[in-house]
Design a protein around this motif. Structure first.
Motif, PDB file in Angstrom:
ATOM      1  N   LEU A 255      44.268  53.338  40.627  1.00 60.28           N
ATOM      2  CA  LEU A 255      43.409  52.488  41.357  1.00 60.28           C
ATOM      3  C   LEU A 255      43.150  50.812  40.396  1.00 60.28           C
ATOM      4  O   LEU A 255      42.068  50.297  40.675  1.00 60.28           O
ATOM      5  CB  LEU A 255      42.103  52.987  42.012  1.00 60.28           C
ATOM      6  N   ALA A 256      41.880  51.905  38.871  1.00 61.46           N
ATOM      7  CA  ALA A 256      42.163  50.987  37.670  1.00 61.46           C
ATOM      8  C   ALA A 256      43.155  50.094  38.004  1.00 61.46           C
ATOM      9  O   ALA A 256      42.907  48.524  37.152  1.00 61.46           O
ATOM     10  CB  ALA A 256      41.825  51.616  36.414  1.00 61.46           C
ATOM     11  N   SER A 257      44.393  49.528  37.758  1.00 63.11           N
ATOM     12  CA  SER A 257      45.593  49.576  37.382  1.00 63.11           C
ATOM     13  C   SER A 257      45.347  48.504  38.230  1.00 63.11           C
ATOM     14  O   SER A 257      45.667  47.438  37.809  1.00 63.11           O
ATOM     15  CB  SER A 257      46.458  50.110  37.162  1.00 63.11           C
ATOM     16  N   ALA A 258      45.231  48.601  39.599  1.00 59.05           N
ATOM     17  CA  ALA A 258      45.504  47.555  40.198  1.00 59.05           C
ATOM     18  C   ALA A 258      44.624  46.632  40.068  1.00 59.05           C
ATOM     19  O   ALA A 258      44.732  45.761  40.585  1.00 59.05           O
ATOM     20  CB  ALA A 258      45.466  48.542  42.175  1.00 59.05           C
ATOM     21  N   VAL A 259      43.060  47.410  40.258  1.00 56.37           N
ATOM     22  CA  VAL A 259      42.276  45.966  40.595  1.00 56.37           C
ATOM     23  C   VAL A 259      42.326  45.037  39.354  1.00 56.37           C
ATOM     24  O   VAL A 259      42.179  44.105  39.535  1.00 56.37           O
ATOM     25  CB  VAL A 259      41.306  46.959  40.272  1.00 56.37           C
TER      26      VAL A 259
ATOM     27  N   ASN B  69      36.715  39.095  41.121  1.00 57.65           N
ATOM     28  CA  ASN B  69      35.756  38.808  39.891  1.00 57.65           C
ATOM     29  C   ASN B  69      34.964  37.669  40.517  1.00 57.65           C
ATOM     30  O   ASN B  69      33.159  37.923  40.048  1.00 57.65           O
ATOM     31  CB  ASN B  69      36.396  37.606  39.124  1.00 57.65           C
ATOM     32  N   ARG B  70      34.291  36.734  41.427  1.00 60.77           N
ATOM     33  CA  ARG B  70      34.160  36.060  41.793  1.00 60.77           C
ATOM     34  C   ARG B  70      32.665  37.040  42.756  1.00 60.77           C
ATOM     35  O   ARG B  70      31.797  36.418  42.833  1.00 60.77           O
ATOM     36  CB  ARG B  70      34.057  35.014  42.740  1.00 60.77           C
ATOM     37  N   SER B  71      33.094  37.350  43.623  1.00 61.55           N
ATOM     38  CA  SER B  71      32.241  38.943  44.863  1.00 61.55           C
ATOM     39  C   SER B  71      32.356  40.180  43.219  1.00 61.55           C
ATOM     40  O   SER B  71      30.861  41.057  43.661  1.00 61.55           O
ATOM     41  CB  SER B  71      32.893  39.174  45.342  1.00 61.55           C
ATOM     42  N   GLY B  72      32.928  40.412  42.463  1.00 60.52           N
ATOM     43  CA  GLY B  72      32.200  41.741  41.791  1.00 60.52           C
ATOM     44  C   GLY B  72      32.407  42.827  42.097  1.00 60.52           C
ATOM     45  O   GLY B  72      32.631  44.190  42.303  1.00 60.52           O
ATOM     46  N   GLY B  73      33.442  42.269  43.305  1.00 62.94           N
ATOM     47  CA  GLY B  73      34.250  43.047  44.229  1.00 62.94           C
ATOM     48  C   GLY B  73      33.524  43.676  45.345  1.00 62.94           C
ATOM     49  O   GLY B  73      34.663  45.223  46.267  1.00 62.94           O
TER      50      GLY B  73
ATOM     51  N   ASP C 199      32.523  64.279  37.939  1.00 61.85           N
ATOM     52  CA  ASP C 199      33.109  62.551  37.816  1.00 61.85           C
ATOM     53  C   ASP C 199      32.339  61.441  38.105  1.00 61.85           C
ATOM     54  O   ASP C 199      33.110  61.044  37.905  1.00 61.85           O
ATOM     55  CB  ASP C 199      34.866  62.971  38.091  1.00 61.85           C
ATOM     56  N   GLY C 200      32.054  61.525  40.081  1.00 60.53           N
ATOM     57  CA  GLY C 200      30.972  60.815  40.379  1.00 60.53           C
ATOM     58  C   GLY C 200      32.370  59.540  40.896  1.00 60.53           C
ATOM     59  O   GLY C 200      33.229  59.372  40.559  1.00 60.53           O
ATOM     60  N   ILE C 201      31.748  58.516  41.086  1.00 62.51           N
ATOM     61  CA  ILE C 201      32.798  57.061  42.100  1.00 62.51           C
ATOM     62  C   ILE C 201      33.335  56.738  40.484  1.00 62.51           C
ATOM     63  O   ILE C 201      32.446  55.978  39.993  1.00 62.51           O
ATOM     64  CB  ILE C 201      31.920  56.404  42.791  1.00 62.51           C
ATOM     65  N   PRO C 202      34.248  56.403  41.032  1.00 64.70           N
ATOM     66  CA  PRO C 202      34.803  55.241  39.565  1.00 64.70           C
ATOM     67  C   PRO C 202      33.031  53.747  38.793  1.00 64.70           C
ATOM     68  O   PRO C 202      33.473  52.975  40.725  1.00 64.70           O
ATOM     69  CB  PRO C 202      35.950  54.508  39.634  1.00 64.70           C
ATOM     70  N   PRO C 203      33.172  53.727  38.112  1.00 67.11           N
ATOM     71  CA  PRO C 203      32.459  52.455  38.035  1.00 67.11           C
ATOM     72  C   PRO C 203      32.935  51.381  38.449  1.00 67.11           C
ATOM     73  O   PRO C 203      31.989  50.367  39.468  1.00 67.11           O
ATOM     74  CB  PRO C 203      32.524  51.729  36.499  1.00 67.11           C
ATOM     75  N   PHE C 204      33.711  51.188  38.624  1.00 64.76           N
ATOM     76  CA  PHE C 204      34.204  49.911  39.564  1.00 64.76           C
ATOM     77  C   PHE C 204      35.112  49.496  40.413  1.00 64.76           C
ATOM     78  O   PHE C 204      35.457  48.646  41.549  1.00 64.76           O
ATOM     79  CB  PHE C 204      36.116  49.539  38.188  1.00 64.76           C
ATOM     80  N   LEU C 205      34.264  50.974  41.404  1.00 59.00           N
ATOM     81  CA  LEU C 205      34.832  50.801  42.822  1.00 59.00           C
ATOM     82  C   LEU C 205      32.817  51.035  43.284  1.00 59.00           C
ATOM     83  O   LEU C 205      32.879  50.787  44.840  1.00 59.00           O
ATOM     84  CB  LEU C 205      35.119  51.602  43.505  1.00 59.00           C
TER      85      LEU C 205
END
Length: 461
Positions: A188-192, A203-207, A232-238
């Motif tokens: 998922l990190a790679s896709a983002v 980038n414009r909406s922060g996802g 582990d929690g939710i990945p920060p980028f999501l």
């Protein structure tokens, strides 16, 4: 004739036309009048004769009893069949047009853009047939349905939401055959990273207007064991995105601490249709209370954790020899044929609170007995869960026999009648193409309630 060319009032024009007609057209009048009268007479005769035939054919007492066989198919019966088929096709097309218009209206002109990611993020995983058919396959089904949906847009600049099709539940372990989620976070990190570098919308909406699917045990935490998932929690980028997930509880939980839409686990609609077609014709249900699945004799399994929080172990110990309970610990591919014969279907928690049995029970008309404290159920606006199911507290599982007897003697028939409303089954099943009221439809309905997250709409307003 010169008078006809003058500009006059309508009444003067009529008078002059009358004078000219009387002066020059008496002979034409008689011949035209006779011809007109003949045409009217023939038309009226045909009309009344046709009306008589139609009226006579509509009376059931005048119709002979007929049987159409394949060996004696007449031209008339074939023409009737073809006309009915054509009508059916026309109605189907009309329904599709209506569905398209209705979807745009219901979803407030929602537009979704689907990222065209490299195949390693999705399609390559479909080499394993289980990927699109197992209980976590909602991630595949939603992607497929959205691809052909009327809400899809090929222009990202007019999109309200951006769907990121990454399949994370298709990496099956060769040891036990269950999905291995160890690769989920880096994939998922790679896709983002890819979509944020190639296009400006992340980038414009922060996802915040981007949509992902997390269709496994603990949703956006991407782990099957609750303690590890929480750690582990939710990945920060999501954390700013929208997650479509099967995990949901009514209390505060770290793994649902993100904008989310609760979806049902995947059950093949083809398997449901096939099971219903082979169900007993008399609709008789000869199994009182049914459960087939993993039931640990010793609840603390090899992982060192208590499976099902001991609930399934209590069920096995207490009702294994009970004459009204049909309990099986071993897998059986055709177990839906047992559900369709059952009155009550036990739906206890496993590692996570939800189970595909919830969907299968509703779809096959077996009253779901939900045993999972605090569970939040999908699409509660469309599925009237309190009217079609029974919730039993985990601590009361030892009294299941008494509870079910009480329901049977009071309101079972009402629950069963509510359960058979086709809208319930429709709302919990994912189809290849979006159908009005089905599971993907419900997802779009929920997304339309979150349009305040649409960057495009905020910018235009």
């Amino acid at each position: 004739m010169v008078e006809l060319q003058r500009t006059t009032k309508s009444r003067g024009f009529y008078v002059r036309m009358k004078l000219l007609h009387n002066r020059h057209g008496r002979q034409e009048k008689s011949s035209c009048y006779r011809y007109f009268r003949w045409v009217v007479w023939v038309s009226l005769s045909l009309y009344f004769f046709s009306y008589y035939l139609i009226s006579s054919s509509s009376k059931p007492t005048l119709l002979p009893k007929t049987t159409v066989s394949v060996s004696k198919t007449s031209f008339v019966s074939r023409a009737l069949f073809e006309s009915n088929t054509t009508l059916s096709q026309q109605l189907s097309r009309t329904k599709q047009i209506h569905l398209s218009e209705l979807s745009r209206g219901s979803f407030d002109n929602l537009k979704v853009y689907i990222y065209d990611l490299p195949l390693r993020y999705n399609a390559d995983w479909l080499a394993n047939e289980r990927c699109s058919n197992h209980l976590f396959a909602a991630e595949v089904a939603i992607h497929k349905a959205l691809m052909d949906s009327d809400v899809r847009t090929l222009n990202p600049w007019e999109a309200d939401f951006f769907f990121v099709p990454v399949y994370v539940s298709c990496n099956f372990s060769t040891v036990n055959g269950f999905p291995s989620l160890g690769h989920a976070r880096p994939l998922l990190a790679s896709a983002v990273q890819l979509i944020s570098l190639e296009m400006p919308f992340w980038n414009r909406s922060g996802g915040s207007d981007h949509v992902f699917v997390a269709s496994h045990d603990y949703g956006a935490c991407f782990h099957a064991m609750e303690e590890v998932a929480i750690a582990d929690g939710i990945p920060p980028f999501l954390k700013k995105s929208i997650i479509l997930q099967t995990f949901g509880v009514s209390f505060r939980h770290p793994c649902q601490d993100v904008e989310n839409v609760l979806i049902p686990p995947y059950v093949s609609p083809e398997s449901i249709r096939s099971t219903l077609e082979t169900a007993p014709e008399n609709g008789k249900r000869d199994i009182w209370a049914f459960f087939r699945g993993k039931m640990e004799v010793h609840p603390k399994n090899i992982s060192g954790r208590f499976y099902s929080k001991r609930v399934r172990t209590v069920i096995w110990e207490k009702y294994n020899r009970h004459r009204k309970f049909y309990l099986k610990r071993h897998r059986f591919v055709g177990y839906q044929s047992e559900i369709v014969r059952s009155v009550f279907c036990l739906c206890p928690l496993g590692w996570a609170p939800w189970s595909p049995r919830l969907v299968e029970s509703v779809a096959l008309g077996c009253v779901p007995i939900i045993i999972a404290d605090g569970i939040r159920l999908p699409f509660s606006d469309a599925v009237r869960w309190p009217e079609i199911s029974l919730t039993v507290a985990q601590r009361d599982v030892g009294s299941l026999d008494k509870i079910l007897d009480h329901v049977a003697s009071t309101n079972l028939s009402t629950i069963q009648r509510n359960l058979w409303d086709p809208a319930n089954r429709r709302a919990l099943l994912f189809n290849d193409q979006v159908q009005e009221g089905d599971a993907t439809w419900q997802v779009l309905q929920e997304l339309s309630k979150k349009l305040q997250r649409s960057y495009r709409r905020r910018a235009t307003s």
